[in-house]
Design an enzyme around this catalytic site. Structure first.
Site, mmCIF file in Angstrom:
data_model
loop_
_atom_site.group_PDB
_atom_site.id
_atom_site.type_symbol
_atom_site.label_atom_id
_atom_site.label_comp_id
_atom_site.label_asym_id
_atom_site.label_seq_id
_atom_site.Cartn_x
_atom_site.Cartn_y
_atom_site.Cartn_z
ATOM 1 N N GLY A 50 0.770 -1.241 0.000
ATOM 2 C CA GLY A 50 0.000 0.000 0.000
ATOM 3 C C GLY A 50 0.798 1.287 0.000
ATOM 4 O O GLY A 50 0.357 2.297 -0.537
ATOM 5 N N GLU A 104 4.155 4.019 6.199
ATOM 6 C CA GLU A 104 2.925 3.224 6.065
ATOM 7 C C GLU A 104 1.865 4.056 5.344
ATOM 8 O O GLU A 104 1.860 5.282 5.426
ATOM 9 C CB GLU A 104 2.479 2.817 7.481
ATOM 10 C CG GLU A 104 1.257 1.957 7.588
ATOM 11 C CD GLU A 104 1.321 0.617 6.866
ATOM 12 O OE1 GLU A 104 1.453 0.612 5.622
ATOM 13 O OE2 GLU A 104 1.196 -0.421 7.529
ATOM 14 N N ASP A 105 0.991 3.388 4.618
ATOM 15 C CA ASP A 105 -0.073 4.100 3.915
ATOM 16 C C ASP A 105 -1.162 4.578 4.870
ATOM 17 O O ASP A 105 -1.603 5.714 4.799
ATOM 18 C CB ASP A 105 -0.678 3.233 2.793
ATOM 19 C CG ASP A 105 -1.082 1.846 3.262
ATOM 20 O OD1 ASP A 105 -0.867 1.516 4.450
ATOM 21 O OD2 ASP A 105 -1.618 1.079 2.446
ATOM 22 N N ASP A 108 -5.033 2.230 11.038
ATOM 23 C CA ASP A 108 -6.446 2.114 11.395
ATOM 24 C C ASP A 108 -6.522 1.741 12.883
ATOM 25 O O ASP A 108 -6.400 2.611 13.738
ATOM 26 C CB ASP A 108 -7.034 1.045 10.452
ATOM 27 C CG ASP A 108 -8.535 0.874 10.565
ATOM 28 O OD1 ASP A 108 -9.138 1.495 11.451
ATOM 29 O OD2 ASP A 108 -9.106 0.123 9.766
ATOM 30 N N SER A 109 -6.652 0.472 13.218
ATOM 31 C CA SER A 109 -6.655 0.063 14.626
ATOM 32 C C SER A 109 -5.268 0.240 15.244
ATOM 33 O O SER A 109 -5.139 0.388 16.458
ATOM 34 C CB SER A 109 -7.085 -1.405 14.755
ATOM 35 O OG SER A 109 -6.076 -2.257 14.263
ATOM 36 N N LYS A 136 -6.672 6.947 11.047
ATOM 37 C CA LYS A 136 -8.076 6.904 11.482
ATOM 38 C C LYS A 136 -8.124 6.978 13.010
ATOM 39 O O LYS A 136 -8.103 5.948 13.687
ATOM 40 C CB LYS A 136 -8.726 5.600 10.993
ATOM 41 C CG LYS A 136 -8.861 5.491 9.479
ATOM 42 C CD LYS A 136 -9.545 4.182 9.079
ATOM 43 C CE LYS A 136 -9.868 4.151 7.602
ATOM 44 N NZ LYS A 136 -10.387 2.827 7.164
HETATM 45 P P1 5GP Z 1 -4.575 -1.677 11.272
HETATM 46 O O1 5GP Z 1 -3.740 -2.862 11.683
HETATM 47 O O2 5GP Z 1 -3.984 -0.365 11.685
HETATM 48 O O3 5GP Z 1 -5.994 -1.818 11.745
HETATM 49 O O4 5GP Z 1 -4.717 -1.714 9.725
HETATM 50 C C1 5GP Z 1 -3.730 -1.380 8.908
HETATM 51 C C2 5GP Z 1 -3.919 -2.001 7.546
HETATM 52 O O5 5GP Z 1 -5.295 -2.203 7.227
HETATM 53 C C3 5GP Z 1 -3.397 -1.087 6.502
HETATM 54 O O6 5GP Z 1 -2.030 -1.286 6.251
HETATM 55 C C4 5GP Z 1 -4.265 -1.412 5.323
HETATM 56 O O7 5GP Z 1 -3.712 -2.531 4.666
HETATM 57 C C5 5GP Z 1 -5.570 -1.812 5.916
HETATM 58 N N1 5GP Z 1 -6.556 -0.711 5.914
HETATM 59 C C6 5GP Z 1 -7.074 -0.061 6.985
HETATM 60 N N2 5GP Z 1 -7.974 0.857 6.608
HETATM 61 C C7 5GP Z 1 -8.021 0.812 5.258
HETATM 62 C C8 5GP Z 1 -8.774 1.529 4.258
HETATM 63 O O8 5GP Z 1 -9.603 2.418 4.532
HETATM 64 N N3 5GP Z 1 -8.549 1.197 2.965
HETATM 65 C C9 5GP Z 1 -7.640 0.236 2.600
HETATM 66 N N4 5GP Z 1 -7.496 0.001 1.310
HETATM 67 N N5 5GP Z 1 -6.923 -0.469 3.515
HETATM 68 C C10 5GP Z 1 -7.118 -0.177 4.820
HETATM 69 MG MG MG Z 2 -0.525 -0.920 4.689
#
Ligand code: 5GP
Ligand code: MG
Length: 181
Positions: A50, A104-105, A108-109, A136
């Site tokens: 990403g 990182e792109d 989220d969590s 987020k």
């Molecule tokens: P986390 O572990 O922080 O919850 O999630 C991170 C990963 O979830 C990111 O690297 C990405 O791959 C995916 N992700 C979270 N939100 C989005 C979103 O709105 N769109 C996309 N395409 N990927 C997301």
């Molecule tokens: Mg990612």
């Protein structure tokens, strides 16, 4: 009307963040890094897939000596638990004692980043900074600081500028947000 709805697989997405705004956010991060890190000779560590567009655009704007490398997170299910383990693969530079900047792109969590941080610390990085284009805040559960944030967004699922929906949509220059139906 240029408010173009796009379709990827079974979902519709609407325009959300124009490239001009993304570019400004990337420039702001680069400006701060050019101040903070100019004498640190950091190793940028971009998390594929990403972050490739963000990493490229950011790297263009960095004006001090540095290195960049690309890693992937391999997901596999542990033998005993149903929890997915995400292991960093492709670290071939010696990161022991280095100032590492993770690119990182989106966070989220924050769970993915937590795993990445733990692995980099275990390998022996001296200092670790985190840069994410998108954040987020309402979903974030992490306890660690995020040093560089491009844009804070709501919880909606987005695509474009490197981010995908089931492998598609990474090629859009702007960012699109899912249309809930
Ligand atoms: P986390 O572990 O922080 O919850 O999630 C991170 C990963 O979830 C990111 O690297 C990405 O791959 C995916 N992700 C979270 N939100 C989005 C979103 O709105 N769109 C996309 N395409 N990927 C997301
Ligand atoms: Mg990612």
């Amino acid at each position: 009307m240029d408010q173009k709805i796009i379709q990827i697989h079974d979902k519709k997405f609407e325009p959300f963040i124009k490239f001009a705004e993304i570019d400004k956010a990337v420039a702001k991060i680069a400006d701060r890094m050019n101040e903070d890190l100019h004498d640190k000779k950091p190793l940028f560590l971009a998390i594929l897939n990403g972050s490739f567009m963000f990493a490229s655009d950011l790297f263009h704007k960095i004006d001090f000596p540095c290195e960049i490398t690309f890693v992937k997170l391999a997901s596999y299910s542990g033998t005993k638990s149903t929890e997915t383990v995400r292991q960093l693969i492709g670290i071939d530079e010696d990161i022991v004692g280095r100032n590492v900047v993770i690119i990182e792109d989106i966070i989220d969590s924050g769970l993915t980043m937590e795993r990445v941080l733990a692995q980099l610390k275990m390998i022996g990085a001296a200092d670790i900074k985190i840069a994410t284009l998108l954040f987020k805040p309402n979903s974030f559960k992490g306890k660690y600081p995020i040093d560089y944030v491009g844009l804070e967004i709501g919880d909606d699922f987005i695509v474009g500028y490197g981010l995908d929906y089931d492998k598609h949509g990474r090629n859009f220059k702007d960012i699109y947000k899912i249309v809930e139906s």
